[in-house]
Scaffold this motif. Structure first.
Motif, PDB file in Angstrom:
ATOM      1  N   SER A   9     -23.533  23.553 -68.899  1.00 15.97           N
ATOM      2  CA  SER A   9     -22.376  24.452 -68.789  1.00 15.97           C
ATOM      3  C   SER A   9     -21.086  23.733 -69.147  1.00 15.97           C
ATOM      4  O   SER A   9     -20.254  24.255 -69.880  1.00 15.97           O
ATOM      5  CB  SER A   9     -22.252  24.999 -67.359  1.00 15.97           C
ATOM      6  OG  SER A   9     -23.321  25.824 -67.048  1.00 15.97           O
ATOM      7  N   PHE A  10     -20.927  22.532 -68.615  1.00 16.24           N
ATOM      8  CA  PHE A  10     -19.727  21.743 -68.868  1.00 16.24           C
ATOM      9  C   PHE A  10     -19.588  21.437 -70.356  1.00 16.24           C
ATOM     10  O   PHE A  10     -18.522  21.638 -70.947  1.00 16.24           O
ATOM     11  CB  PHE A  10     -19.787  20.438 -68.061  1.00 16.24           C
ATOM     12  CG  PHE A  10     -18.619  19.519 -68.289  1.00 16.24           C
ATOM     13  CD1 PHE A  10     -17.420  19.732 -67.642  1.00 16.24           C
ATOM     14  CD2 PHE A  10     -18.726  18.435 -69.154  1.00 16.24           C
ATOM     15  CE1 PHE A  10     -16.337  18.889 -67.838  1.00 16.24           C
ATOM     16  CE2 PHE A  10     -17.654  17.591 -69.364  1.00 16.24           C
ATOM     17  CZ  PHE A  10     -16.454  17.817 -68.703  1.00 16.24           C
ATOM     18  N   GLY A  11     -20.658  20.977 -70.975  1.00  9.11           N
ATOM     19  CA  GLY A  11     -20.618  20.636 -72.400  1.00  9.11           C
ATOM     20  C   GLY A  11     -20.340  21.845 -73.277  1.00  9.11           C
ATOM     21  O   GLY A  11     -19.524  21.773 -74.210  1.00  9.11           O
ATOM     22  N   LEU A  12     -20.995  22.941 -72.976  1.00 10.54           N
ATOM     23  CA  LEU A  12     -20.789  24.170 -73.742  1.00 10.54           C
ATOM     24  C   LEU A  12     -19.351  24.662 -73.596  1.00 10.54           C
ATOM     25  O   LEU A  12     -18.679  24.986 -74.577  1.00 10.54           O
ATOM     26  CB  LEU A  12     -21.775  25.242 -73.267  1.00 10.54           C
ATOM     27  CG  LEU A  12     -21.786  26.567 -73.994  1.00 10.54           C
ATOM     28  CD1 LEU A  12     -22.162  26.375 -75.461  1.00 10.54           C
ATOM     29  CD2 LEU A  12     -22.765  27.518 -73.323  1.00 10.54           C
ATOM     30  N   THR A  13     -18.858  24.672 -72.365  1.00 17.14           N
ATOM     31  CA  THR A  13     -17.497  25.140 -72.113  1.00 17.14           C
ATOM     32  C   THR A  13     -16.460  24.233 -72.769  1.00 17.14           C
ATOM     33  O   THR A  13     -15.543  24.704 -73.436  1.00 17.14           O
ATOM     34  CB  THR A  13     -17.236  25.248 -70.591  1.00 17.14           C
ATOM     35  OG1 THR A  13     -18.208  26.147 -70.035  1.00 17.14           O
ATOM     36  CG2 THR A  13     -15.849  25.761 -70.304  1.00 17.14           C
ATOM     37  N   LEU A  14     -16.621  22.932 -72.598  1.00 19.31           N
ATOM     38  CA  LEU A  14     -15.679  21.982 -73.200  1.00 19.31           C
ATOM     39  C   LEU A  14     -15.668  22.113 -74.719  1.00 19.31           C
ATOM     40  O   LEU A  14     -14.605  22.148 -75.344  1.00 19.31           O
ATOM     41  CB  LEU A  14     -16.030  20.558 -72.787  1.00 19.31           C
ATOM     42  CG  LEU A  14     -15.134  19.452 -73.334  1.00 19.31           C
ATOM     43  CD1 LEU A  14     -13.712  19.620 -72.824  1.00 19.31           C
ATOM     44  CD2 LEU A  14     -15.690  18.087 -72.948  1.00 19.31           C
ATOM     45  N   GLY A  15     -16.844  22.207 -75.320  1.00 22.01           N
ATOM     46  CA  GLY A  15     -16.933  22.349 -76.774  1.00 22.01           C
ATOM     47  C   GLY A  15     -16.266  23.619 -77.275  1.00 22.01           C
ATOM     48  O   GLY A  15     -15.529  23.600 -78.266  1.00 22.01           O
ATOM     49  N   GLU A  16     -16.508  24.720 -76.579  1.00 17.73           N
ATOM     50  CA  GLU A  16     -15.911  25.984 -76.994  1.00 17.73           C
ATOM     51  C   GLU A  16     -14.394  25.990 -76.783  1.00 17.73           C
ATOM     52  O   GLU A  16     -13.661  26.529 -77.608  1.00 17.73           O
ATOM     53  CB  GLU A  16     -16.561  27.150 -76.254  1.00 17.73           C
ATOM     54  CG  GLU A  16     -17.975  27.415 -76.744  1.00 17.73           C
ATOM     55  CD  GLU A  16     -18.650  28.544 -75.993  1.00 17.73           C
ATOM     56  OE1 GLU A  16     -18.034  29.119 -75.066  1.00 17.73           O
ATOM     57  OE2 GLU A  16     -19.792  28.860 -76.342  1.00 17.73           O
ATOM     58  N   VAL A  17     -13.933  25.414 -75.695  1.00 19.72           N
ATOM     59  CA  VAL A  17     -12.483  25.339 -75.461  1.00 19.72           C
ATOM     60  C   VAL A  17     -11.817  24.586 -76.609  1.00 19.72           C
ATOM     61  O   VAL A  17     -10.816  25.050 -77.172  1.00 19.72           O
ATOM     62  CB  VAL A  17     -12.168  24.670 -74.097  1.00 19.72           C
ATOM     63  CG1 VAL A  17     -10.715  24.236 -74.025  1.00 19.72           C
ATOM     64  CG2 VAL A  17     -12.487  25.614 -72.952  1.00 19.72           C
ATOM     65  N   GLU A  18     -12.360  23.448 -76.963  1.00 18.88           N
ATOM     66  CA  GLU A  18     -11.769  22.660 -78.054  1.00 18.88           C
ATOM     67  C   GLU A  18     -11.850  23.389 -79.383  1.00 18.88           C
ATOM     68  O   GLU A  18     -10.912  23.347 -80.181  1.00 18.88           O
ATOM     69  CB  GLU A  18     -12.431  21.284 -78.130  1.00 18.88           C
ATOM     70  CG  GLU A  18     -12.143  20.404 -76.927  1.00 18.88           C
ATOM     71  CD  GLU A  18     -10.657  20.224 -76.652  1.00 18.88           C
ATOM     72  OE1 GLU A  18      -9.867  20.018 -77.601  1.00 18.88           O
ATOM     73  OE2 GLU A  18     -10.262  20.299 -75.471  1.00 18.88           O
ATOM     74  N   LEU A  19     -12.965  24.064 -79.642  1.00 19.71           N
ATOM     75  CA  LEU A  19     -13.121  24.823 -80.886  1.00 19.71           C
ATOM     76  C   LEU A  19     -12.098  25.948 -80.972  1.00 19.71           C
ATOM     77  O   LEU A  19     -11.420  26.110 -81.991  1.00 19.71           O
ATOM     78  CB  LEU A  19     -14.544  25.400 -80.984  1.00 19.71           C
ATOM     79  CG  LEU A  19     -14.796  26.325 -82.173  1.00 19.71           C
ATOM     80  CD1 LEU A  19     -14.795  25.523 -83.474  1.00 19.71           C
ATOM     81  CD2 LEU A  19     -16.105  27.071 -81.999  1.00 19.71           C
ATOM     82  N   PHE A  20     -11.962  26.712 -79.892  1.00 19.94           N
ATOM     83  CA  PHE A  20     -11.006  27.819 -79.905  1.00 19.94           C
ATOM     84  C   PHE A  20      -9.566  27.326 -79.984  1.00 19.94           C
ATOM     85  O   PHE A  20      -8.722  27.969 -80.602  1.00 19.94           O
ATOM     86  CB  PHE A  20     -11.200  28.735 -78.695  1.00 19.94           C
ATOM     87  CG  PHE A  20     -12.416  29.620 -78.810  1.00 19.94           C
ATOM     88  CD1 PHE A  20     -12.595  30.434 -79.907  1.00 19.94           C
ATOM     89  CD2 PHE A  20     -13.384  29.616 -77.821  1.00 19.94           C
ATOM     90  CE1 PHE A  20     -13.716  31.246 -80.033  1.00 19.94           C
ATOM     91  CE2 PHE A  20     -14.499  30.423 -77.919  1.00 19.94           C
ATOM     92  CZ  PHE A  20     -14.674  31.241 -79.031  1.00 19.94           C
ATOM     93  N   LYS A  21      -9.256  26.203 -79.380  1.00 19.64           N
ATOM     94  CA  LYS A  21      -7.904  25.645 -79.495  1.00 19.64           C
ATOM     95  C   LYS A  21      -7.590  25.348 -80.968  1.00 19.64           C
ATOM     96  O   LYS A  21      -6.489  25.626 -81.445  1.00 19.64           O
ATOM     97  CB  LYS A  21      -7.755  24.375 -78.655  1.00 19.64           C
ATOM     98  CG  LYS A  21      -7.576  24.658 -77.172  1.00 19.64           C
ATOM     99  CD  LYS A  21      -7.388  23.370 -76.405  1.00 19.64           C
ATOM    100  CE  LYS A  21      -7.298  23.596 -74.918  1.00 19.64           C
ATOM    101  NZ  LYS A  21      -6.010  24.043 -74.441  1.00 19.64           N
ATOM    102  N   LEU A  22      -8.572  24.807 -81.684  1.00 19.66           N
ATOM    103  CA  LEU A  22      -8.376  24.513 -83.106  1.00 19.66           C
ATOM    104  C   LEU A  22      -8.285  25.794 -83.940  1.00 19.66           C
ATOM    105  O   LEU A  22      -7.553  25.845 -84.927  1.00 19.66           O
ATOM    106  CB  LEU A  22      -9.501  23.625 -83.623  1.00 19.66           C
ATOM    107  CG  LEU A  22      -9.513  22.196 -83.086  1.00 19.66           C
ATOM    108  CD1 LEU A  22     -10.758  21.450 -83.552  1.00 19.66           C
ATOM    109  CD2 LEU A  22      -8.259  21.449 -83.516  1.00 19.66           C
ATOM    110  N   LEU A  23      -9.023  26.814 -83.544  1.00 13.04           N
ATOM    111  CA  LEU A  23      -8.989  28.074 -84.287  1.00 13.04           C
ATOM    112  C   LEU A  23      -7.673  28.829 -84.091  1.00 13.04           C
ATOM    113  O   LEU A  23      -7.118  29.374 -85.035  1.00 13.04           O
ATOM    114  CB  LEU A  23     -10.156  28.975 -83.868  1.00 13.04           C
ATOM    115  CG  LEU A  23     -11.543  28.552 -84.335  1.00 13.04           C
ATOM    116  CD1 LEU A  23     -12.602  29.461 -83.728  1.00 13.04           C
ATOM    117  CD2 LEU A  23     -11.632  28.599 -85.853  1.00 13.04           C
ATOM    118  N   PHE A  24      -7.169  28.871 -82.863  1.00 10.82           N
ATOM    119  CA  PHE A  24      -5.967  29.638 -82.567  1.00 10.82           C
ATOM    120  C   PHE A  24      -4.680  28.891 -82.895  1.00 10.82           C
ATOM    121  O   PHE A  24      -3.680  29.510 -83.248  1.00 10.82           O
ATOM    122  CB  PHE A  24      -5.937  30.059 -81.091  1.00 10.82           C
ATOM    123  CG  PHE A  24      -6.900  31.161 -80.766  1.00 10.82           C
ATOM    124  CD1 PHE A  24      -6.783  32.403 -81.356  1.00 10.82           C
ATOM    125  CD2 PHE A  24      -7.917  30.955 -79.863  1.00 10.82           C
ATOM    126  CE1 PHE A  24      -7.668  33.429 -81.055  1.00 10.82           C
ATOM    127  CE2 PHE A  24      -8.812  31.969 -79.551  1.00 10.82           C
ATOM    128  CZ  PHE A  24      -8.692  33.201 -80.147  1.00 10.82           C
TER     129      PHE A  24
END
Length: 189
Positions: free
Chosen positions: A72-87
Motif C-alpha cells: 500500500s505504501f509503495g503504491l501510494t507513494l509511487g502514484e503521489v509522485e506520478l500525479f505530482k509530475l503530471l499536474f
C-alpha cells in the motif's frame, strides 16, 4: 469490483477534483481554513509539517501486516509522485500572496502525500481495529486539513490524496486478505 473498474472510478474522481480545483470553491475553502489562527494545528506543526512524518504514518501499520503495508505504501507513494509530475500544480503560497505560509514544503502540490499516507494508514489500522476507525479517520482528517491550514496544499489536493491513499489500501487489503504473499529472489551463476 475489478481493479479496472476501480481505476476508472479513480480517474473520474481525479478529473472531478481537478475541475473542482480550478473553480473558486477551492480558493474559498483555502481562504477560510488558511486565513484563521487555529492553535490546535500550530501545536502539532513541528511534527506534522515534516516530510518524514508522512512516511512514518504510511508505514505505521507494518506492525499489523508487513506485506499489506509495504504494498500500500509503495503504491501510494509511487502514484503521489506520478500525479505530482503530471499536474505540475504550484503550492498555494507560491501562487497567492495572501496565503499564510506556516510550514515549509517543496515540489508540487497535487496530490497531498501527507493526506494520502494518513488515509492509507487509517484504512489498514481500521481493518484490524474497526472499533477505533473513527479515531484513525479523525487523525487522518486532522493531518489533511492541517496541510491546507499550513498553506502548502489546496483543499482539492488533500481530498485527492485522501481518496488515493484510501483506495490503494483497500485494493491491496482486498487482494491480499486470504493470500500469503511471498517475496523471493533467485540467483543463477
Amino acid at each position: 469490483m475489478s481493479i479496472r473498474i476501480k481505476f476508472i472510478v479513480l480517474c473520474v474522481i481525479m478529473i472531478s477534483l481537478y475541475v473542482f480545483a480550478s473553480e473558486n470553491m477551492d480558493l474559498v475553502l483555502l481562504k477560510s481554513i488558511n486565513g484563521t489562527d487555529e492553535p490546535w494545528f500550530d501545536v502539532m506543526k513541528p511534527v506534522i509539517s515534516t516530510d518524514y512524518f508522512a512516511g512514518i504514518v504510511g508505514i505505521s501499520p507494518c506492525f499489523l501486516n508487513k506485506e499489506q503495508t509495504i504494498l500500500s505504501f509503495g503504491l501510494t507513494l509511487g502514484e503521489v509522485e506520478l500525479f505530482k509530475l503530471l499536474f505540475h500544480r504550484p503550492r498555494p503560497f507560491q501562487t497567492y500572496d495572501w496565503v499564510v505560509k506556516r510550514a515549509d514544503a517543496s515540489g508540487y502540490s497535487m496530490p497531498s502525500g501527507h493526506a494520502a499516507m494518513a488515509f492509507e494508514a487509517a484504512y489498514i489500522w481500521s481493518e484490524y481495529f474497526p472499533q477505533f476507525s473513527i479515531v484513525f479517520y479523525s487523525l487522518a482528517t486532522y493531518i489533511a486539513i492541517s496541510r491546507v491550514y499550513y498553506g502548502v496544499h489546496y483543499p482539492s489536493d488533500v481530498i485527492f490524496g485522501a481518496i488515493l491513499g484510501y483506495l490503494n489500501s483497500k485494493i491491496v487489503f482486498q487482494n491480499t486478505r486470504s493470500k500469503t504473499l511471498s517475496f523471493g529472489f533467485s540467483y543463477s551463476f
